[in-house]
Design a protein around this motif. Sequence first.
Motif, PDB file in Angstrom:
ATOM      1  N   PRO A  99       0.805  -1.225   0.000  1.00 11.65           N
ATOM      2  CA  PRO A  99       0.000   0.000   0.000  1.00 11.65           C
ATOM      3  C   PRO A  99       0.838   1.275   0.000  1.00 11.65           C
ATOM      4  N   GLU A 100       2.078   1.195   0.436  1.00 11.58           N
ATOM      5  CA  GLU A 100       2.915   2.388   0.513  1.00 11.58           C
ATOM      6  C   GLU A 100       3.576   2.734  -0.815  1.00 11.58           C
ATOM      7  N   THR A 101       3.860   1.725  -1.633  1.00 11.36           N
ATOM      8  CA  THR A 101       4.613   1.983  -2.866  1.00 11.36           C
ATOM      9  C   THR A 101       3.869   1.637  -4.149  1.00 11.36           C
ATOM     10  N   GLU A 102       2.769   0.872  -4.054  1.00 15.73           N
ATOM     11  CA  GLU A 102       2.078   0.422  -5.259  1.00 15.73           C
ATOM     12  C   GLU A 102       0.656   0.949  -5.377  1.00 15.73           C
ATOM     13  N   VAL A 103       0.247   1.813  -4.463  1.00 12.07           N
ATOM     14  CA  VAL A 103      -1.093   2.417  -4.486  1.00 12.07           C
ATOM     15  C   VAL A 103      -0.952   3.900  -4.185  1.00 12.07           C
ATOM     16  N   THR A 104      -1.644   4.739  -4.946  1.00 12.77           N
ATOM     17  CA  THR A 104      -1.722   6.161  -4.617  1.00 12.77           C
ATOM     18  C   THR A 104      -3.145   6.653  -4.867  1.00 12.77           C
ATOM     19  N   ILE A 105      -3.581   7.591  -4.047  1.00  8.40           N
ATOM     20  CA  ILE A 105      -4.962   8.082  -4.094  1.00  8.40           C
ATOM     21  C   ILE A 105      -5.001   9.403  -4.855  1.00  8.40           C
ATOM     22  N   THR A 106      -6.041   9.576  -5.666  1.00 12.62           N
ATOM     23  CA  THR A 106      -6.179  10.788  -6.475  1.00 12.62           C
ATOM     24  C   THR A 106      -7.584  11.374  -6.315  1.00 12.62           C
ATOM     25  N   THR A 107      -7.746  12.603  -6.799  1.00 16.33           N
ATOM     26  CA  THR A 107      -9.040  13.280  -6.691  1.00 16.33           C
ATOM     27  C   THR A 107      -9.907  12.847  -7.874  1.00 16.33           C
ATOM     28  N   GLY A 108     -10.439  11.667  -7.751  1.00 21.41           N
ATOM     29  CA  GLY A 108     -11.181  11.048  -8.838  1.00 21.41           C
ATOM     30  C   GLY A 108     -10.237  10.344  -9.790  1.00 21.41           C
ATOM     31  N   ALA A 109     -10.792   9.395 -10.558  1.00 17.42           N
ATOM     32  CA  ALA A 109      -9.979   8.665 -11.531  1.00 17.42           C
ATOM     33  C   ALA A 109      -9.468   9.590 -12.624  1.00 17.42           C
ATOM     34  N   ASN A 110     -10.263  10.607 -12.982  1.00 14.49           N
ATOM     35  CA  ASN A 110      -9.849  11.513 -14.046  1.00 14.49           C
ATOM     36  C   ASN A 110      -8.569  12.261 -13.680  1.00 14.49           C
ATOM     37  N   GLU A 111      -8.502  12.778 -12.464  1.00 10.55           N
ATOM     38  CA  GLU A 111      -7.279  13.450 -12.035  1.00 10.55           C
ATOM     39  C   GLU A 111      -6.128  12.460 -11.935  1.00 10.55           C
ATOM     40  N   GLY A 112      -6.448  11.206 -11.587  1.00 13.08           N
ATOM     41  CA  GLY A 112      -5.407  10.186 -11.563  1.00 13.08           C
ATOM     42  C   GLY A 112      -4.801   9.965 -12.939  1.00 13.08           C
ATOM     43  N   MET A 113      -5.647   9.950 -13.966  1.00 16.87           N
ATOM     44  CA  MET A 113      -5.134   9.786 -15.324  1.00 16.87           C
ATOM     45  C   MET A 113      -4.331  11.006 -15.760  1.00 16.87           C
ATOM     46  N   LEU A 114      -4.824  12.207 -15.418  1.00  9.83           N
ATOM     47  CA  LEU A 114      -4.054  13.413 -15.721  1.00  9.83           C
ATOM     48  C   LEU A 114      -2.686  13.344 -15.052  1.00  9.83           C
ATOM     49  N   SER A 115      -2.647  12.883 -13.804  1.00 11.66           N
ATOM     50  CA  SER A 115      -1.375  12.752 -13.094  1.00 11.66           C
ATOM     51  C   SER A 115      -0.442  11.775 -13.803  1.00 11.66           C
ATOM     52  N   ALA A 116      -1.010  10.687 -14.322  1.00 10.37           N
ATOM     53  CA  ALA A 116      -0.188   9.703 -15.033  1.00 10.37           C
ATOM     54  C   ALA A 116       0.397  10.302 -16.308  1.00 10.37           C
ATOM     55  N   PHE A 117      -0.414  11.050 -17.046  1.00  8.48           N
ATOM     56  CA  PHE A 117       0.090  11.688 -18.264  1.00  8.48           C
ATOM     57  C   PHE A 117       1.124  12.771 -17.917  1.00  8.48           C
ATOM     58  N   MET A 118       0.851  13.559 -16.894  1.00  7.97           N
ATOM     59  CA  MET A 118       1.795  14.591 -16.488  1.00  7.97           C
ATOM     60  C   MET A 118       3.118  13.981 -16.027  1.00  7.97           C
ATOM     61  N   ALA A 119       3.049  12.797 -15.458  1.00  8.75           N
ATOM     62  CA  ALA A 119       4.258  12.156 -14.941  1.00  8.75           C
ATOM     63  C   ALA A 119       5.167  11.627 -16.046  1.00  8.75           C
ATOM     64  N   PHE A 120       4.581  11.206 -17.188  1.00  7.17           N
ATOM     65  CA  PHE A 120       5.392  10.496 -18.179  1.00  7.17           C
ATOM     66  C   PHE A 120       5.364  11.070 -19.592  1.00  7.17           C
ATOM     67  N   ILE A 121       4.405  11.937 -19.882  1.00 10.38           N
ATOM     68  CA  ILE A 121       4.298  12.454 -21.246  1.00 10.38           C
ATOM     69  C   ILE A 121       4.960  13.824 -21.341  1.00 10.38           C
ATOM     70  N   GLU A 122       5.849  13.967 -22.311  1.00 13.05           N
ATOM     71  CA  GLU A 122       6.491  15.247 -22.581  1.00 13.05           C
ATOM     72  C   GLU A 122       6.138  15.702 -23.992  1.00 13.05           C
ATOM     73  N   GLN A 123       6.466  16.943 -24.299  1.00 14.91           N
ATOM     74  CA  GLN A 123       6.132  17.520 -25.592  1.00 14.91           C
ATOM     75  C   GLN A 123       6.555  16.604 -26.739  1.00 14.91           C
ATOM     76  N   GLY A 124       5.578  16.232 -27.576  1.00 10.58           N
ATOM     77  CA  GLY A 124       5.879  15.415 -28.748  1.00 10.58           C
ATOM     78  C   GLY A 124       5.734  13.918 -28.545  1.00 10.58           C
TER      79      GLY A 124
END
Length: 431
Positions: A99-124
């Motif tokens: 639970p400490e390293t493989e789970v994280t809580i977000t403000t709804g699933a939509n914000e969780g997906m935005l966080s995932a894209f912000m974490a790994f997607i760069e310009q282009g």
Amino acid sequence: MSTTAPKSDPFQPAARVAGQRQDVWSIVNEAAAASPVQPIVNMGQGFFGYNPPKFALDAAKEALDKVDCNQYSPTKGRPRLKKAIAAAYSKSFGRELDPETEVTITTGANEGMLSAFMAFIEQGDEVIIFEPFFDQYISNIEMPGGIIRYVPLLPPKDGAVRTSSASQWTIDFEQLEKTINSKTKMIVLNSPHNPVGKVLTKEELERIGALAVKHNIIILSDEVYDRLYYVPFTRIATLSPELYERTITVGSAGKAFYATGWRVGYLIGPPHLIKYVAAAHTRICYSSVSPLQEASAVAFEKADAEGFWEESRNEMQGKIRRFCEIFDELDIPYSDPEGGYFVLANMASVKLPSDYPFPPHVASRPRDFKLAWFLIKEVGVAAIPPTEFYTDENAHIAEDYLRFAVCKNDDVLETAKERLRGLKRYIVKSE
């Protein structure tokens, strides 16, 4: 004499939000508000027409009396909720989740997906999504500068004349392979699928997974309807250790417990992915709502003992069957869902009056927008036109369909059925 260059308009919006056409939600809600048939039976947006289970509501009320539940939670989520999710999902993932390293809580699933894209997607960087898609994917990917590549799900060829399983919507794997290139960073999956209702099979997931491994691509698996499946359900992250290592799984307590307004989502994945998603989430909204995290934790802890998951599936299947009786009666084909709570009905046989006064912002859109407007104004039922979830190039695939959300009280479903009988006079079957 000043040589300073003229200042650009400070009120000019950024390109990422400028020039957007009116979205489907405002079009449908506007039509419903002005409809002569009142009140409208709203089967459009996918919010529940009833409350969460009592054990979840009681937990929310109790949480409000706890001092710590009314203060900031840790940015990665309340420890109790992360522990409850890890316990709830470890069996289906076939591994003991940390639970400490493989789970994280977000403000709804939509914000969780935005966080995932912000974490790994760069310009282009390029991200592949399947059409039809959840419309929020688009802005979420474009915000960090990602480029979207689309691969359509192909509907059954006889979808206009015969009801068939949502499984008959198929992935164009040839197109998928052609779309992957050196810039492809991520593939987004959605199973059970909104709006099609398809549950991706193990074989389909294995083929997608093999491509992801071959080309070293991250998988974002949107599984927010993961408790509402009516056929065998497989998580792509469970197919092999190497797929787990590249998959971020998205979940939603709001979808699971009929509480979409709670905005409690979560992401599950390997530590080397989750830590960066959690870092992005911290910068987007810092932390999520404390009392509703606590209530979600209690709900996950109690759901199995309450028999809630099976009851939830059986109840939703019953609602699907109850509502689709009207389409059987009218001989309107539909896509029989394998999961979730949306039904796509094919309205090709509904002939709209040629002189009907559609407003310009509807008249310029595909036929399904006209169908949705007509149903609201003349029948009193709101549904969603699914071409909103397609690129313009592929909108023709869905222009005869409408999406209905059945997560409503049974009396609402019965009222909708009665009103939909008003379509009889507009149905013309081809010879």
